[in-house]
Design a protein around this motif. Sequence first.
Motif, PDB file in Angstrom:
ATOM      1  N   ALA A   1      -2.669   5.635   8.094  1.00 57.83           N
ATOM      2  CA  ALA A   1      -3.106   5.054   6.829  1.00 57.83           C
ATOM      3  C   ALA A   1      -2.122   4.005   6.313  1.00 57.83           C
TER       4      ALA A   1
ATOM      5  N   THR B   1      -4.130  -6.756  -8.476  1.00 56.59           N
ATOM      6  CA  THR B   1      -2.798  -6.713  -7.874  1.00 56.59           C
ATOM      7  C   THR B   1      -1.957  -7.905  -8.318  1.00 56.59           C
TER       8      THR B   1
ATOM      9  N   ALA C   1       1.299   5.733  -0.385  1.00 50.53           N
ATOM     10  CA  ALA C   1       0.700   7.033  -0.069  1.00 50.53           C
ATOM     11  C   ALA C   1       1.585   8.115  -0.656  1.00 50.53           C
TER      12      ALA C   1
ATOM     13  N   SER D   1       0.832  -1.189   0.000  1.00 46.98           N
ATOM     14  CA  SER D   1       0.000   0.000   0.000  1.00 46.98           C
ATOM     15  C   SER D   1       0.872   1.247   0.000  1.00 46.98           C
TER      16      SER D   1
ATOM     17  N   THR E   1     -13.197  -6.444  -3.059  1.00 52.92           N
ATOM     18  CA  THR E   1     -11.966  -7.033  -2.521  1.00 52.92           C
ATOM     19  C   THR E   1     -11.383  -8.069  -3.473  1.00 52.92           C
TER      20      THR E   1
ATOM     21  N   ALA F   1      -6.135   9.487   0.873  1.00 53.77           N
ATOM     22  CA  ALA F   1      -5.567   8.778  -0.269  1.00 53.77           C
ATOM     23  C   ALA F   1      -6.178   9.277  -1.568  1.00 53.77           C
TER      24      ALA F   1
ATOM     25  N   GLU G   1      -1.421  -0.057  -7.951  1.00 57.89           N
ATOM     26  CA  GLU G   1      -1.996   0.275  -6.646  1.00 57.89           C
ATOM     27  C   GLU G   1      -3.509   0.436  -6.809  1.00 57.89           C
TER      28      GLU G   1
ATOM     29  N   LEU H   1     -13.591   1.300  -6.887  1.00 61.85           N
ATOM     30  CA  LEU H   1     -12.140   1.217  -6.766  1.00 61.85           C
ATOM     31  C   LEU H   1     -11.491   2.309  -7.606  1.00 61.85           C
TER      32      LEU H   1
ATOM     33  N   ARG I   1      -9.870  -6.277  -6.483  1.00 62.06           N
ATOM     34  CA  ARG I   1      -8.598  -5.643  -6.129  1.00 62.06           C
ATOM     35  C   ARG I   1      -7.478  -6.667  -6.063  1.00 62.06           C
TER      36      ARG I   1
ATOM     37  N   ARG J   1      -7.093   0.937  -4.689  1.00 72.12           N
ATOM     38  CA  ARG J   1      -7.689   1.304  -3.406  1.00 72.12           C
ATOM     39  C   ARG J   1      -9.204   1.311  -3.515  1.00 72.12           C
ATOM     40  N   GLU J   2      -9.853   0.938  -2.425  1.00 69.60           N
ATOM     41  CA  GLU J   2     -11.298   1.073  -2.353  1.00 69.60           C
ATOM     42  C   GLU J   2     -11.656   2.522  -2.043  1.00 69.60           C
TER      43      GLU J   2
END
Length: 773
Positions: free
Chosen positions: A146, A616, A101, A99, A609, A179, A624, A462, A612, A626-627
């Motif tokens: 986060a 990945t 950021a 993950s 999920t 995010a 990357e 997503l 995702r 993200r939800e």
Amino acid sequence: MRAAARWASAHLRAHRAAAVLIVLATAGITISLLLATALFAYATDPWQRAFTQSSGAHVWIHTQGGAPAGSLAELDEVRAASGPFRTVRATAGLQPGGSKATLELRGTPHRPTTAAPQITAGRWLDAGTDAGATKGIVLDSSVARAMWAKPGDSLVLSGFAKPLRVVGVADTAEVAFRAGETPGVAWVLPATLAASDAGRDQRGRTIGLQLIDPADTDYVVQRAVTQLGADQISDVSTWRQAKAEAEGDNQLLARLLGLFGLGALLAAALAVGGAISTRIRGHLRDISILKAIGFTPSQVVRMFLALHLGFALLGVALGALLTQTLGTLIPGRIGEAMTLWHQLPEHAWLPLAISGGVVVFIGSATCLAAWRAGRVPPVPVARAAVATGRRLSGTTRRALGLRIPPALVLGWRAAFHHPLRSSAAVARLAVPLLLITIALGAWATLDRFAAHPENAGLPAALTARSDTLSDPALRQLLTAQPQLTAYPGAEVQALVPGQTGTITLRGLGTDARPYPFSIVEGRPAHGPDEAIAGQGLLDLLDAHVGDWVRMTVAGHPHVLHIVGRSIETADGGRVISTGLDTLRDDDTTLPAPRPDFYQLVLHHGADPTAVRDTLTKASAGRLEVREIPNPADQLSAVRAVSVGLIAVLILIGLAELSTTVSAGVRDRSRDLLALRAVGLTPRQITAVIVSATAFITLTAALTGTALGVLASQWLINLQGHTSGWGTGIAQRPGLGILLLVVTVAVLVAGAVSALPAARAARRRLADSVSDVL
């Protein structure tokens, strides 16, 4: 005094159930008001405390790397400045492929004195130990949470050859990390910053300005833009934005608790006042005897007041005791709020003030009813001397002629024979049912966000981006997934007209494949220069659908035609969206036509999920995904709160229902001789009393639910408007749920009144004759 005590004891024995319900309802009201106050403090205090302890800055100006940002410290309205700091934008992760950021790295040789980060874990940077082979970094607490980062972890950052070690975590009063929206703040030594190989477009300067008067915030931003030039300003954030985001959902939960607490307090006061009035009418002879033996009117009034104030005091004390002892044990944000509230100075007096206010409000509501008891004459008036009731109406006589069961016809007449008295009973019962319907409306709205987010401004589940994959490769990877549709997008910060703040200018979708926005007003954007806006942006610019608006991105103007309004839950609704083609065509200064991210709209039945994880794995960790946060997940505590509030309102409704039943039983007991004379059996007389109570409850339920639906629509849309999301988010409770509420209310009324009605129907005739006199 002894006579008053004996009367109070007899009164309690006769109305034991109603007294218990009133005490429990008052305790529930006190608990909800105390929890609401704690949540308000929890929502505001952490940010305010961080701002005060750090001597925070009211305005943060982010500029291009060559801008003379330090000159802003010389403005007349500025008391002190933090920086300017040289900055670098970088993408950070605890491990490759994990993950990530976006961080704004600020280079500083020492800890700033203005807007000083407050260390909560670890330590501050040290030039002797953090400038060697392993360089150190301090993270803002919001981005650290986060990323699940803590002191001692290693961060892999884009543009740096070696990982950086986290040496500390600090609280700030700046806008928190989000995010894909707001980068997290991090601090490094100047030598560490110089080691980055980031390009010129990723470098800049940041300065924080502490103002003499916070009210000058917009004016100072305007002066800063004028002095440096609009093309040099990349972003602006203010203390108002940071405070609003820090309060966030906790303040909404506090408003819900406060609203229902005050509404329940009003319902309880009406129930207590109605109970006293009903009991006074039922004990006129007893009150007359008390006066005949020497009680003064003021003593009678004080007697009623003391009894019901005792109920209020007992309920308030019980509610306050439960809140103070068990409040910190509640899981989630409510328990955290209570823990923090216990540490604040106002906790020493605020619970006492709230508890006293509840007692005073309920006491004031009982004064008028108790005053009527003081005006009862000492010589009872024979009921025969009182004007007789009205004769049967034509409708009633025709109903009897149609062979409708006499119990229903006479029950309908008994329920509405005294219009004013019946209207008061209906109103008192309708208030808790109205509040229950509002709570169900809030629940239905949350269910709409959870089950159908595409109708609430969240069509995409997503968002995907990659720093290593090329755009064709990324597009091919997303297109190969059958469970989703990918829409390219980009976001930039734009200066609003007047140059007093920044908004989000977003390009989503293309002319060939437009993004499915949730349009609630106007129409989607199709042509060039057309856009849709959130309510927060319309309020900020004082604009409406159909207006043209101008904004500036890096000195380049954009003029867009707002053709619709969408529900926007991000950035307080201060978002204007257009097609990616329009955004790129209008701004040739943007580096490349490559999208910054892709919004992924999942097909029906797809699990976010699972999708995702599939993406990945297919990208070998280079993508990357993200939800997108759903407000329904963030407001999950509202459901538990709604259940507790509904329970309190049910107690209030039961207390009022017991008053209505006792009044109906007393009135029908006086008609017992007449009902038996016309041939009604005890079972039919029981049915008359039960049906009268059921008709009053049915009228109250229909009135309360109808008004509750309208009130919930208005209140939820009002909250949406003030939060910037916009109106159109409210969802009515399902018709089946409303019918269930009405049916349960009527069945409970019938069940509660059945036993007292049966006892009244089997009374001896001599007792009935004594009641007539």
